[in-house]
Design a protein around this motif. Sequence first.
Motif, mmCIF file in Angstrom:
data_model
loop_
_atom_site.group_PDB
_atom_site.id
_atom_site.type_symbol
_atom_site.label_atom_id
_atom_site.label_comp_id
_atom_site.label_asym_id
_atom_site.label_seq_id
_atom_site.Cartn_x
_atom_site.Cartn_y
_atom_site.Cartn_z
ATOM 1 N N LYS A 50 22.574 4.966 29.220
ATOM 2 C CA LYS A 50 21.828 4.792 27.976
ATOM 3 C C LYS A 50 21.056 3.473 27.986
ATOM 4 O O LYS A 50 19.910 3.402 27.533
ATOM 5 C CB LYS A 50 22.788 4.801 26.779
ATOM 6 N N VAL A 51 21.694 2.418 28.510
ATOM 7 C CA VAL A 51 21.029 1.116 28.609
ATOM 8 C C VAL A 51 19.791 1.235 29.495
ATOM 9 O O VAL A 51 18.706 0.753 29.142
ATOM 10 C CB VAL A 51 22.004 0.059 29.165
ATOM 11 N N LEU A 52 19.946 1.877 30.649
ATOM 12 C CA LEU A 52 18.814 2.069 31.552
ATOM 13 C C LEU A 52 17.696 2.833 30.861
ATOM 14 O O LEU A 52 16.519 2.459 30.952
ATOM 15 C CB LEU A 52 19.278 2.820 32.807
ATOM 16 N N GLN A 53 18.037 3.898 30.154
ATOM 17 C CA GLN A 53 17.022 4.702 29.484
ATOM 18 C C GLN A 53 16.306 3.899 28.403
ATOM 19 O O GLN A 53 15.084 3.998 28.257
ATOM 20 C CB GLN A 53 17.678 5.941 28.863
ATOM 21 N N ASN A 54 17.029 3.080 27.658
ATOM 22 C CA ASN A 54 16.390 2.236 26.640
ATOM 23 C C ASN A 54 15.417 1.255 27.275
ATOM 24 O O ASN A 54 14.321 1.022 26.743
ATOM 25 C CB ASN A 54 17.449 1.476 25.843
ATOM 26 N N PHE A 55 15.809 0.668 28.400
ATOM 27 C CA PHE A 55 14.915 -0.259 29.088
ATOM 28 C C PHE A 55 13.667 0.471 29.590
ATOM 29 O O PHE A 55 12.551 -0.048 29.516
ATOM 30 C CB PHE A 55 15.636 -0.920 30.269
ATOM 31 N N GLN A 56 13.850 1.675 30.136
ATOM 32 C CA GLN A 56 12.715 2.422 30.652
ATOM 33 C C GLN A 56 11.727 2.796 29.557
ATOM 34 O O GLN A 56 10.520 2.876 29.810
ATOM 35 C CB GLN A 56 13.194 3.694 31.366
ATOM 36 N N LEU A 57 12.225 3.029 28.351
ATOM 37 C CA LEU A 57 11.367 3.411 27.237
ATOM 38 C C LEU A 57 10.984 2.227 26.366
ATOM 39 O O LEU A 57 10.371 2.405 25.305
ATOM 40 C CB LEU A 57 12.073 4.475 26.386
ATOM 41 N N ASN A 58 11.360 0.996 26.801
ATOM 42 C CA ASN A 58 11.022 -0.227 26.072
ATOM 43 C C ASN A 58 11.536 -0.204 24.646
ATOM 44 O O ASN A 58 10.896 -0.715 23.715
ATOM 45 C CB ASN A 58 9.500 -0.451 26.062
ATOM 46 N N ARG A 59 12.702 0.396 24.465
ATOM 47 C CA ARG A 59 13.308 0.473 23.136
ATOM 48 C C ARG A 59 14.395 -0.586 22.988
ATOM 49 O O ARG A 59 15.081 -0.917 23.965
ATOM 50 C CB ARG A 59 13.916 1.855 22.895
ATOM 51 N N PRO A 60 14.581 -1.111 21.794
ATOM 52 C CA PRO A 60 15.691 -2.059 21.586
ATOM 53 C C PRO A 60 17.021 -1.328 21.632
ATOM 54 O O PRO A 60 17.106 -0.123 21.355
ATOM 55 C CB PRO A 60 15.420 -2.620 20.187
ATOM 56 N N MET A 61 18.068 -2.040 21.982
ATOM 57 C CA MET A 61 19.405 -1.451 21.977
ATOM 58 C C MET A 61 19.812 -1.128 20.539
ATOM 59 O O MET A 61 19.519 -1.883 19.610
ATOM 60 C CB MET A 61 20.414 -2.409 22.595
ATOM 61 N N GLU A 62 20.477 0.008 20.378
ATOM 62 C CA GLU A 62 20.967 0.385 19.062
ATOM 63 C C GLU A 62 22.061 -0.577 18.607
ATOM 64 O O GLU A 62 22.652 -1.306 19.420
ATOM 65 C CB GLU A 62 21.521 1.816 19.104
#
Length: 603
Positions: A153-165
């Motif tokens: 999930k962390v990797l996917q958030n970084f790939q999509l430039n999204r902040p961590m929940e």
Amino acid sequence: MEDQSTIKLTIPRQDFTGVPLFVPNKEAASAWVHSLPVTNTNSLVQLLGQALSELNRTKLSPELRFGIIEILRPNLDVAVLNLSKRFLNQPLIMPDEPRHMAELSDRLLTMTASCYTIVAIETIEQRDSIRETNPARLTCEAIHRALHYTGRKVLQNFQLNRPMEIHGWQTLHQLYALAERQRLAELPVPDPLSGGDTIRTTYLQSMLMGCCKPNQLRQSDLEALHHGLRQWSEQVTFDSKGSGDDLFVIDLDSDQPPLYRALYRETPGPACRFINTSPLIKYLSTLREGAGGKPIHFDKNTSVTAAMLDHVITSLGSMSLRNFKRTTTNSPLWICVGLSSVHYHVAGQQVFEQLIYGDENIPSSTARSAGNPFLATHNKADVWQKANPGDYTSEVKFDPDKPVDVDSRTKARLLPDEDANLPPDESYPVFKVQLADASPGGYCLEWAADLPRDIKAGDIVGLKEDEHKDWVIAVMRWVSRLNNAKTLVGLELLSPRAIAYGARIHQKSGDKSPPMRVLLLPEIKLVGQPQTLITPRTGFKERQKVTLGTCNEAITIQLLRHIASTGHFSQFEFCKAKELSDVLAESGQGPASGEYDSLWSNI
């Protein structure tokens, strides 16, 4: 002192009372899995999501829950992989469908990690009732898998430039703290999947990702980095004591990523863990030297380039802070994106052929493509036609009532005809953007949905304010998507101006390559910045001789140090190469004026 703080992990209530998709036992789960529509991603994701929701809310023994989720896991991995193909490599501001696919993937990963977390917690609570396996081993494997899927999930958030929940980092910290409390963090895991071999290395895989400035990396680079950190995290020193060489600190009770220890304002408590990356930096430096500038391949689809390795070494080797204070502003700015577009505008809105050949001497498209083997016409007879001349025809007939429509942009790429080219204002567009803040070293832009769809970190851009004539050259360094749906883009300034040239590489045969777009960034003596050359990402190397030219001038240079590289361009220092006339002029002899001049001077 041993940390005895409360573990803060939450799990769903086991209150499911409905009719399940399958009887909660391994045999029924296995039969249900074999009936799944694996080729239909939407149906597969929907069914797996429902099964996970029921599994997480059904009261089961830890051994049985673990056995069922292990049966579901291969199909879960397939579903997440298929979903990722539909939301990765999308525009900076994703359309609704890819965004929905990303949310489904995140939901599957969350529920999978939650299921393994339930197994770990209930095994610890009910260890005396565990009969089919060793409770410590079951807990260890469950925590490892929970960390693994949370890390994805962390990797996917970084790939999509999204902040961590909210509580995203805290979940990782608390899973590791639970393993450490049970003395399981260093034990080898029999089947580590794509994580580290131990809970500690799997946890550090995600922590070090957060230390490597992930918002400056492309999606494929992040995937390769995640793969590499599976082994590289073993080289890190990680403990609760700390030393003077620790660069990062983690507070296991917080909901924050690793922080620079020098910026950690509180007194480190028993929940703090320190990361010393010095052994890893030494290991990566040796790895880089051994590769000799070539990519390091993990498998046929995953590799880390030399530039990427340099980025990791820099990020993990020293603390970097902003050199300039940012000032809030809402001024408009004009921007062009990509080397081709920046080159066109820096050249005074001249297309490449105009710059190189002049308006009167532009060769035809046929002449320009004469050396391109991909555009050559092949007249050789088809061997299958020779074998069966009566049964084979090479003609393809199209129904005139059903024409094949090709848009102008595709036609311009496929056909060399000049008439098929797009107008320059469409090929090299300029966009008006809104500034969020600015500093002497760069800008922060607020990106809008109608701006370029394929822009990514590492792109070269040109910037211009209304009152200025010259285009400022910058590089897109980071992208960040905020919770309020805003997308911010950080630009680092490279040069206040540039000169557009065509570059021909001197080849060993004595010939020169066809001209390619390059930008010369002049020297800035005030800050000690040497003159450099911006080139396409591939084709140019250190020590090469290159002729820079326009229709009015030509200079020969030699590329020196390769100082920067992204997925879109490279940057080299260079010096002017000495020609024979330069050598003679320096020696005082001057150029020879005729075939026998040197002979007459000796008489």
